[in-house]
Design an enzyme around this catalytic site. Structure first.
Site, PDB file in Angstrom:
ATOM      1  N   GLN A 219      -1.405   5.821   2.046  1.00 47.02           N
ATOM      2  CA  GLN A 219      -2.354   6.927   1.852  1.00 47.02           C
ATOM      3  C   GLN A 219      -1.809   8.276   2.307  1.00 47.02           C
ATOM      4  O   GLN A 219      -2.381   9.313   1.987  1.00 47.02           O
ATOM      5  CB  GLN A 219      -3.657   6.634   2.605  1.00 47.02           C
ATOM      6  CG  GLN A 219      -4.425   5.454   2.046  1.00 47.02           C
ATOM      7  CD  GLN A 219      -5.628   5.148   2.912  1.00 47.02           C
ATOM      8  OE1 GLN A 219      -5.522   4.407   3.878  1.00 47.02           O
ATOM      9  NE2 GLN A 219      -6.770   5.726   2.589  1.00 47.02           N
TER      10      GLN A 219
ATOM     11  N   CYS B 254     -13.420   4.672   1.557  1.00 53.78           N
ATOM     12  CA  CYS B 254     -11.979   4.867   1.748  1.00 53.78           C
ATOM     13  C   CYS B 254     -11.706   6.359   1.892  1.00 53.78           C
ATOM     14  O   CYS B 254     -12.274   7.157   1.147  1.00 53.78           O
ATOM     15  CB  CYS B 254     -11.235   4.307   0.537  1.00 53.78           C
ATOM     16  SG  CYS B 254      -9.452   4.508   0.610  1.00 53.78           S
ATOM     17  N   LEU B 255     -10.834   6.707   2.829  1.00 55.07           N
ATOM     18  CA  LEU B 255     -10.500   8.126   3.023  1.00 55.07           C
ATOM     19  C   LEU B 255      -9.868   8.725   1.763  1.00 55.07           C
ATOM     20  O   LEU B 255      -9.939   9.934   1.562  1.00 55.07           O
ATOM     21  CB  LEU B 255      -9.540   8.298   4.209  1.00 55.07           C
ATOM     22  CG  LEU B 255     -10.122   8.028   5.600  1.00 55.07           C
ATOM     23  CD1 LEU B 255      -9.049   8.185   6.662  1.00 55.07           C
ATOM     24  CD2 LEU B 255     -11.303   8.949   5.887  1.00 55.07           C
TER      25      LEU B 255
ATOM     26  N   HIS C  66      -8.764  -4.460   3.436  1.00 52.86           N
ATOM     27  CA  HIS C  66      -8.777  -3.204   2.673  1.00 52.86           C
ATOM     28  C   HIS C  66      -7.437  -2.471   2.836  1.00 52.86           C
ATOM     29  O   HIS C  66      -6.842  -2.023   1.852  1.00 52.86           O
ATOM     30  CB  HIS C  66      -9.952  -2.353   3.188  1.00 52.86           C
ATOM     31  CG  HIS C  66     -10.045  -0.983   2.594  1.00 52.86           C
ATOM     32  ND1 HIS C  66     -11.088  -0.592   1.786  1.00 52.86           N
ATOM     33  CD2 HIS C  66      -9.236   0.100   2.707  1.00 52.86           C
ATOM     34  CE1 HIS C  66     -10.903   0.668   1.419  1.00 52.86           C
ATOM     35  NE2 HIS C  66      -9.790   1.110   1.958  1.00 52.86           N
ATOM     36  N   GLU C  67      -6.958  -2.388   4.085  1.00 48.99           N
ATOM     37  CA  GLU C  67      -5.706  -1.646   4.337  1.00 48.99           C
ATOM     38  C   GLU C  67      -4.493  -2.395   3.790  1.00 48.99           C
ATOM     39  O   GLU C  67      -3.551  -1.776   3.293  1.00 48.99           O
ATOM     40  CB  GLU C  67      -5.528  -1.370   5.837  1.00 48.99           C
ATOM     41  CG  GLU C  67      -6.657  -0.594   6.505  1.00 48.99           C
ATOM     42  CD  GLU C  67      -7.048   0.686   5.794  1.00 48.99           C
ATOM     43  OE1 GLU C  67      -6.195   1.297   5.109  1.00 48.99           O
ATOM     44  OE2 GLU C  67      -8.226   1.080   5.901  1.00 48.99           O
TER      45      GLU C  67
ATOM     46  N   GLY D 139      -9.712   3.128   9.298  1.00 53.12           N
ATOM     47  CA  GLY D 139      -8.412   2.537   8.998  1.00 53.12           C
ATOM     48  C   GLY D 139      -7.610   3.441   8.093  1.00 53.12           C
ATOM     49  O   GLY D 139      -8.178   4.262   7.356  1.00 53.12           O
TER      50      GLY D 139
ATOM     51  N   HIS E  64      -3.982  -1.559   0.267  1.00 54.74           N
ATOM     52  CA  HIS E  64      -3.300  -0.266   0.060  1.00 54.74           C
ATOM     53  C   HIS E  64      -1.785  -0.463   0.036  1.00 54.74           C
ATOM     54  O   HIS E  64      -1.084   0.154  -0.766  1.00 54.74           O
ATOM     55  CB  HIS E  64      -3.645   0.707   1.196  1.00 54.74           C
ATOM     56  CG  HIS E  64      -4.911   1.473   1.001  1.00 54.74           C
ATOM     57  ND1 HIS E  64      -5.171   2.260  -0.097  1.00 54.74           N
ATOM     58  CD2 HIS E  64      -6.015   1.590   1.794  1.00 54.74           C
ATOM     59  CE1 HIS E  64      -6.366   2.824   0.022  1.00 54.74           C
ATOM     60  NE2 HIS E  64      -6.905   2.425   1.157  1.00 54.74           N
TER      61      HIS E  64
HETATM   62 NI    NI Z   1      -8.753   2.912   2.021  1.00 52.80          NI
END
Ligand code: NI
Length: 169
Positions: free
Chosen positions: A51, A92-93, A134-135, A46, A138
């Protein structure tokens, strides 16, 4: 399509609250395509626009094994959450190499626009439900490590800053 540059925790820009997308047009479709490419390249499941330093309410997700079931959520709104939650290990990226437990709803329903600007309702459970939560965090400027204890979070912050310094050398 183009690969976008990811922001890494504790970059303050990750705390920006995203604004709604005014119109789903070519510009937004290009952003979605670039975000998908960036997510697949980084082997993530995701990615939120936050991000990649774009502060609009756009999320891309693909939790499928074959990496061929992209879910695009533009201006997502939660319309229902389950009464039950569970602890799920997340990564998380924007926080590479860090995994820890976060309490999430077991299931939820969101309404959103797709890349064509059509409204859709997504009923999610399991990994997809966790990923959506989670997204969506963000988009509110929240990274998952903010759910952890201050001690853990500071340790992660130091580790990230050290890695970033070493990479910059
Ligand atoms: Ni993330």
């Amino acid at each position: 399509m183009a690969l976008l540059t990811l922001l890494f925790f504790p970059d303050a820009r990750l705390q920006t609250v995203a604004k709604p997308v005014p119109t789903v047009d070519e510009r937004v479709r290009r952003l979605v395509a670039d975000m998908l490419e960036t997510m697949y390249e980084a082997k993530g499941i995701g990615l939120a626009a936050t991000q990649v330093d774009v502060h609009e309410r756009v999320i891309v997700i693909d939790v499928s094994e074959q990496r061929d079931e992209a879910v695009v959520l533009i201006n997502p709104q939660v319309v229902w959450t389950s009464s039950t939650t569970h602890l799920n290990e997340e990564g998380c990226l924007s926080v590479p190499g860090i995994y820890d437990g976060v309490e999430r709803f077991d299931a939820l329903t969101v309404s959103a626009l797709d890349a064509m600007g059509q409204s859709r309702v997504v009923q999610a459970e399991g990994l997809l439900a966790v990923c959506i939560q989670h997204e969506m965090d963000h988009l509110l400027g929240k990274v998952f490590v903010e759910y952890l204890s201050p001690l853990k979070r500071n340790r992660i912050k130091k580790k990230m800053l050290k890695a970033q310094r070493e990479e910059a050398r």
